[in-house]
Motif scaffolding. Structure first.
Motif, PDB file in Angstrom:
ATOM      1  N   VAL A   1      62.552  -6.082  18.135  1.00 60.80           N
ATOM      2  CA  VAL A   1      62.331  -7.137  17.004  1.00 60.80           C
ATOM      3  C   VAL A   1      61.279  -8.069  17.363  1.00 60.80           C
ATOM      4  O   VAL A   1      61.122  -8.292  18.523  1.00 60.80           O
ATOM      5  N   ARG A   2      60.543  -8.371  16.405  1.00 61.33           N
ATOM      6  CA  ARG A   2      59.399  -9.192  16.612  1.00 61.33           C
ATOM      7  C   ARG A   2      59.390 -10.719  15.963  1.00 61.33           C
ATOM      8  O   ARG A   2      58.425 -11.297  16.313  1.00 61.33           O
ATOM      9  N   ASN A   3      60.467 -10.778  15.002  1.00 61.67           N
ATOM     10  CA  ASN A   3      60.594 -12.045  14.450  1.00 61.67           C
ATOM     11  C   ASN A   3      61.998 -12.122  13.913  1.00 61.67           C
ATOM     12  O   ASN A   3      62.744 -11.134  13.980  1.00 61.67           O
ATOM     13  N   LEU A   4      62.399 -13.565  13.422  1.00 62.40           N
ATOM     14  CA  LEU A   4      63.551 -13.528  12.972  1.00 62.40           C
ATOM     15  C   LEU A   4      63.992 -12.791  11.932  1.00 62.40           C
ATOM     16  O   LEU A   4      65.192 -12.166  11.516  1.00 62.40           O
ATOM     17  N   ASP A   5      63.147 -12.621  10.944  1.00 63.93           N
ATOM     18  CA  ASP A   5      63.526 -11.781   9.750  1.00 63.93           C
ATOM     19  C   ASP A   5      63.685 -10.055  10.121  1.00 63.93           C
ATOM     20  O   ASP A   5      64.618  -9.631   9.958  1.00 63.93           O
ATOM     21  N   MET A   6      62.837  -9.911  11.266  1.00 64.37           N
ATOM     22  CA  MET A   6      63.419  -8.194  11.741  1.00 64.37           C
ATOM     23  C   MET A   6      64.619  -8.236  12.479  1.00 64.37           C
ATOM     24  O   MET A   6      65.332  -7.415  12.131  1.00 64.37           O
ATOM     25  N   LEU A   7      65.229  -9.389  12.907  1.00 69.37           N
ATOM     26  CA  LEU A   7      66.435  -9.642  13.541  1.00 69.37           C
ATOM     27  C   LEU A   7      67.609  -9.297  12.488  1.00 69.37           C
ATOM     28  O   LEU A   7      68.293  -8.661  12.818  1.00 69.37           O
ATOM     29  N   LYS A   8      67.244 -10.361  11.633  1.00 62.86           N
ATOM     30  CA  LYS A   8      68.225 -10.096  10.463  1.00 62.86           C
ATOM     31  C   LYS A   8      68.395  -8.979   9.773  1.00 62.86           C
ATOM     32  O   LYS A   8      69.473  -8.365   9.692  1.00 62.86           O
ATOM     33  N   ALA A   9      67.288  -8.275   9.460  1.00 63.91           N
ATOM     34  CA  ALA A   9      67.618  -6.982   8.826  1.00 63.91           C
ATOM     35  C   ALA A   9      68.036  -5.871   9.899  1.00 63.91           C
ATOM     36  O   ALA A   9      68.932  -5.137   9.241  1.00 63.91           O
ATOM     37  N   ARG A  10      67.886  -5.945  11.180  1.00 63.89           N
ATOM     38  CA  ARG A  10      68.504  -4.972  12.111  1.00 63.89           C
ATOM     39  C   ARG A  10      69.891  -5.079  12.234  1.00 63.89           C
ATOM     40  O   ARG A  10      70.706  -4.473  12.148  1.00 63.89           O
ATOM     41  N   LEU A  11      70.418  -6.682  12.134  1.00 62.87           N
ATOM     42  CA  LEU A  11      71.611  -7.082  12.279  1.00 62.87           C
ATOM     43  C   LEU A  11      72.383  -6.648  10.898  1.00 62.87           C
ATOM     44  O   LEU A  11      73.775  -6.168  11.020  1.00 62.87           O
ATOM     45  N   ALA A  12      71.790  -6.490   9.841  1.00 62.76           N
ATOM     46  CA  ALA A  12      72.097  -6.169   8.565  1.00 62.76           C
ATOM     47  C   ALA A  12      72.608  -4.620   8.352  1.00 62.76           C
ATOM     48  O   ALA A  12      73.271  -4.486   7.530  1.00 62.76           O
ATOM     49  N   ASP A  13      71.744  -3.871   9.154  1.00 59.54           N
ATOM     50  CA  ASP A  13      71.751  -2.441   8.768  1.00 59.54           C
ATOM     51  C   ASP A  13      72.269  -1.649   9.990  1.00 59.54           C
ATOM     52  O   ASP A  13      72.149  -0.294   9.766  1.00 59.54           O
ATOM     53  N   SER A  14      72.480  -2.149  11.091  1.00 60.37           N
ATOM     54  CA  SER A  14      72.806  -1.561  12.253  1.00 60.37           C
ATOM     55  C   SER A  14      73.950  -2.102  13.044  1.00 60.37           C
ATOM     56  O   SER A  14      74.153  -3.590  13.076  1.00 60.37           O
ATOM     57  N   PRO A  15      74.686  -1.238  14.037  1.00 60.84           N
ATOM     58  CA  PRO A  15      75.732  -1.905  14.572  1.00 60.84           C
ATOM     59  C   PRO A  15      75.210  -2.184  15.827  1.00 60.84           C
ATOM     60  O   PRO A  15      75.229  -1.454  17.004  1.00 60.84           O
ATOM     61  N   VAL A  16      74.790  -3.522  15.918  1.00 58.10           N
ATOM     62  CA  VAL A  16      74.261  -4.069  17.046  1.00 58.10           C
ATOM     63  C   VAL A  16      75.151  -4.747  18.104  1.00 58.10           C
ATOM     64  O   VAL A  16      76.063  -5.411  17.859  1.00 58.10           O
ATOM     65  N   LYS A  17      75.088  -4.368  19.300  1.00 55.81           N
ATOM     66  CA  LYS A  17      75.790  -4.936  20.588  1.00 55.81           C
ATOM     67  C   LYS A  17      75.152  -5.948  21.423  1.00 55.81           C
ATOM     68  O   LYS A  17      75.992  -6.446  21.924  1.00 55.81           O
ATOM     69  N   ALA A  18      73.739  -5.789  21.398  1.00 53.97           N
ATOM     70  CA  ALA A  18      73.094  -7.007  22.186  1.00 53.97           C
ATOM     71  C   ALA A  18      71.691  -7.126  21.719  1.00 53.97           C
ATOM     72  O   ALA A  18      71.216  -6.387  21.139  1.00 53.97           O
ATOM     73  N   LEU A  19      71.242  -8.188  22.258  1.00 56.88           N
ATOM     74  CA  LEU A  19      69.945  -8.575  22.164  1.00 56.88           C
ATOM     75  C   LEU A  19      69.437  -8.974  23.329  1.00 56.88           C
ATOM     76  O   LEU A  19      69.979  -9.880  24.002  1.00 56.88           O
ATOM     77  N   ILE A  20      68.311  -8.764  23.909  1.00 50.85           N
ATOM     78  CA  ILE A  20      67.583  -8.695  24.926  1.00 50.85           C
ATOM     79  C   ILE A  20      66.356  -9.536  24.417  1.00 50.85           C
ATOM     80  O   ILE A  20      65.319  -9.295  23.693  1.00 50.85           O
ATOM     81  N   CYS A  21      66.244 -10.809  25.308  1.00 53.31           N
ATOM     82  CA  CYS A  21      64.965 -11.670  24.782  1.00 53.31           C
ATOM     83  C   CYS A  21      64.239 -11.769  26.017  1.00 53.31           C
ATOM     84  O   CYS A  21      64.589 -12.355  27.080  1.00 53.31           O
ATOM     85  N   ASP A  22      62.968 -11.784  26.146  1.00 49.55           N
ATOM     86  CA  ASP A  22      61.855 -12.015  27.135  1.00 49.55           C
ATOM     87  C   ASP A  22      61.608 -13.493  26.862  1.00 49.55           C
ATOM     88  O   ASP A  22      60.931 -13.828  25.960  1.00 49.55           O
ATOM     89  N   LEU A  23      61.608 -14.287  27.901  1.00 51.04           N
ATOM     90  CA  LEU A  23      61.431 -15.688  27.715  1.00 51.04           C
ATOM     91  C   LEU A  23      59.978 -16.170  28.028  1.00 51.04           C
ATOM     92  O   LEU A  23      59.699 -17.467  28.010  1.00 51.04           O
ATOM     93  N   GLU A  24      59.194 -15.149  28.279  1.00 52.51           N
ATOM     94  CA  GLU A  24      57.716 -15.455  28.005  1.00 52.51           C
ATOM     95  C   GLU A  24      57.459 -15.905  26.654  1.00 52.51           C
ATOM     96  O   GLU A  24      56.014 -16.222  26.287  1.00 52.51           O
ATOM     97  N   SER A  25      58.508 -15.477  25.697  1.00 49.89           N
ATOM     98  CA  SER A  25      58.038 -15.902  24.307  1.00 49.89           C
ATOM     99  C   SER A  25      59.187 -17.076  24.100  1.00 49.89           C
ATOM    100  O   SER A  25      60.159 -16.699  23.416  1.00 49.89           O
ATOM    101  N   PRO A  26      59.146 -18.088  24.773  1.00 54.62           N
ATOM    102  CA  PRO A  26      60.179 -19.026  24.716  1.00 54.62           C
ATOM    103  C   PRO A  26      60.805 -19.502  23.310  1.00 54.62           C
ATOM    104  O   PRO A  26      61.941 -19.563  22.894  1.00 54.62           O
ATOM    105  N   ASP A  27      59.761 -20.013  22.432  1.00 52.40           N
ATOM    106  CA  ASP A  27      60.009 -20.441  21.046  1.00 52.40           C
ATOM    107  C   ASP A  27      60.870 -19.528  20.300  1.00 52.40           C
ATOM    108  O   ASP A  27      61.877 -19.878  19.618  1.00 52.40           O
ATOM    109  N   LEU A  28      60.350 -18.312  20.267  1.00 55.33           N
ATOM    110  CA  LEU A  28      60.784 -17.170  19.454  1.00 55.33           C
ATOM    111  C   LEU A  28      62.040 -16.783  20.067  1.00 55.33           C
ATOM    112  O   LEU A  28      63.385 -16.519  19.252  1.00 55.33           O
TER     113      LEU A  28
END
Length: 123
Positions: free
Chosen positions: A29-56
């Motif tokens: 996922v590269r942005n919030l819209d992409m996250l929303k789309a993935r959550l809407a169309d897939s059975p998502v169990k987890a999200l991993i976030c690299d904190l080198e991109s802290p704001d996002l």
């Protein structure tokens, strides 16, 4: 499915390749819209976030862990990783609702086990 936000190609490739080796579906996922789309169309169990991109990362964590009023939170576990020297950023991820926060070294060292746990499988 495991979703991941990676700050650079090295981490994205490592997460994706390790997940594939374990037979686990993982998608970026590269942005919030992409996250929303993935959550809407897939059975998502987890999200991993690299904190080198802290704001996002913090924006994605808050979206998953603090849904808008009247919306049920998705049953998604959030794991963040970042440099051990970025104590404020690591704490900000915890404060935003991350289920687990690891240093980059710990994440790297335990990546297969981390992915299996997030997917609900044991190694």
């Amino acid at each position: 499915m495991i979703l991941y936000l990676a700050s650079d190609l090295l981490w994205a490739t490592r997460i994706k390749a390790t997940a594939e080796d374990l037979g686990l579906p993982a998608r970026p996922v590269r942005n919030l819209d992409m996250l929303k789309a993935r959550l809407a169309d897939s059975p998502v169990k987890a999200l991993i976030c690299d904190l080198e991109s802290p704001d996002l990362s913090l924006e994605l964590i808050r979206y998953v862990k603090r849904p808008a009023e009247g919306q049920a939170p998705p049953a998604v576990r959030v794991l963040c990783f970042g440099p051990h020297v970025a104590k404020d950023t690591l704490q900000a991820a915890r404060d935003a609702g991350a289920d687990e926060v690891l240093t980059r070294g710990a994440f790297d060292h335990h990546l297969p086990e981390v992915l299996l746990t997030l997917a609900g499988r044991s190694g």
